[in-house]
Scaffold this active site. Structure first.
Site, short mmCIF file in Angstrom:
data_model
loop_
_atom_site.label_atom_id
_atom_site.label_comp_id
_atom_site.label_asym_id
_atom_site.label_seq_id
_atom_site.Cartn_x
_atom_site.Cartn_y
_atom_site.Cartn_z
N ILE A 1 42.44 49.74 37.01
CA ILE A 1 42.04 50.79 37.94
C ILE A 1 42.00 50.28 39.37
O ILE A 1 42.43 50.98 40.30
CB ILE A 1 40.68 51.36 37.51
N ALA B 1 40.58 44.17 42.14
CA ALA B 1 41.80 44.84 42.62
C ALA B 1 43.08 44.31 41.98
O ALA B 1 44.15 44.87 42.22
CB ALA B 1 41.90 44.70 44.15
N ASN C 1 34.77 48.42 42.21
CA ASN C 1 35.50 48.74 40.99
C ASN C 1 35.36 47.67 39.91
O ASN C 1 35.45 47.98 38.72
CB ASN C 1 36.98 48.93 41.32
N TYR D 1 26.69 47.04 28.00
CA TYR D 1 27.64 47.61 28.97
C TYR D 1 27.19 49.00 29.39
O TYR D 1 27.20 49.32 30.59
CB TYR D 1 29.04 47.66 28.35
N SER E 1 31.40 54.90 34.56
CA SER E 1 32.02 55.08 33.26
C SER E 1 31.43 56.32 32.59
O SER E 1 30.28 56.69 32.88
CB SER E 1 31.78 53.86 32.37
#
Length: 248
Positions: free
Chosen positions: A20, A16, A90, A159, A144
């Site tokens: 994003i 956070a 996130n 990734y 993503s």
């Protein structure tokens, strides 16, 4: 019946402190939602907390690679707040190492944060909701575009694999909750090229942002708000958002 139904409820947002996650935190606060911001670095969150006149922002410093740290965060929430009603997974990292030569420690960190840490947070949030009889909670993953397509760059294969795992885990969670006859909803947002600290840490410079169309973190946060705003009978499972004019 929109996102206002969650006003006064508790959302936990991982990663956070920047990008994003920071934009999502601001967006949720703007809708009256209590936010627990979880991150290893909390400087930006602490500055935001000083400006938060609603006192709805709570900052918890922690490490997604350490299960004890995650469990401590959920204990803090149980001790100080009613519990987690919205879990925003996130946090994530991006590495750029070829599979033929990449360092194991970097792969381990990536998979722990992007997959295992996300799974632990999901488990704890769902168990918390079920124990309190919460039937309108929400679990949202930041996935993503690379969870749906594989780019040409071999160095980001690990990734991409982690984000495809996130997509699979979300569908598994949905079926788990259906089997439990729970109305807790799940969803993911799959953004394309976005101007974030994550990309910068992976070597993306400002010059690259000038060369290609990109989105801003606020665009992704808007997708999360849209997902949360739907009627309880509607479950938006995945939102794929791309920069206008980008060729993938």
């Amino acid at each position: 019946m929109g996102i206002e139904k969650y006003a006064g409820r508790v959302a936990m947002v991982t990663g956070a402190n920047s990008g994003i996650g920071y934009a999502i935190t601001q967006a949720l606060l703007g809708h009256g939602i209590i936010v627990v911001g979880f991150d290893k670095a909390v400087d930006k969150l602490q500055s935001l907390k000083l400006k938060d006149t609603t006192s709805n922002l709570h900052v918890v410093e922690g490490d997604l690679t350490d299960e004890d740290s995650i469990l401590a965060a959920f204990k803090w929430i149980r001790d100080h707040l009613p519990g987690v009603d919205i879990m925003i997974n996130n946090a994530g990292i991006l590495s750029n190492f070829d599979l033929s030569s990449g360092p194991t420690d970097k792969w381990r960190e990536l998979l722990y944060i992007n997959v295992l840490g996300l799974s632990i947070c999901t488990r704890e949030a769902v168990q918390d909701m079920l124990s309190r009889g919460v039937d309108d909670g929400f679990i949202i993953h930041t996935c993503s575009i690379w969870g749906h397509i594989t780019p040409n760059q071999s160095g980001v294969a690990m990734y991409c694999a982690s984000k495809q795992a996130v997509k699979t885990l979300l569908e598994g969670l949905r079926k788990d909750l259906v089997a439990r006859k729970s109305k807790i909803r799940v969803g993911e947002v799959s953004p394309g090229f976005t101007r974030t600290e994550l990309a910068k840490k992976a070597g993306v410079t400002e010059a690259v942002y000038d060369m290609y169309p990109c989105m801003e973190p606020e665009d992704v946060a808007g997708a999360v708000v849209y997902m949360l705003s739907q009627h309880p009978r509607v479950q938006i499972h995945d939102i794929i958002i791309r920069p206008t004019g980008f060729d993938y």
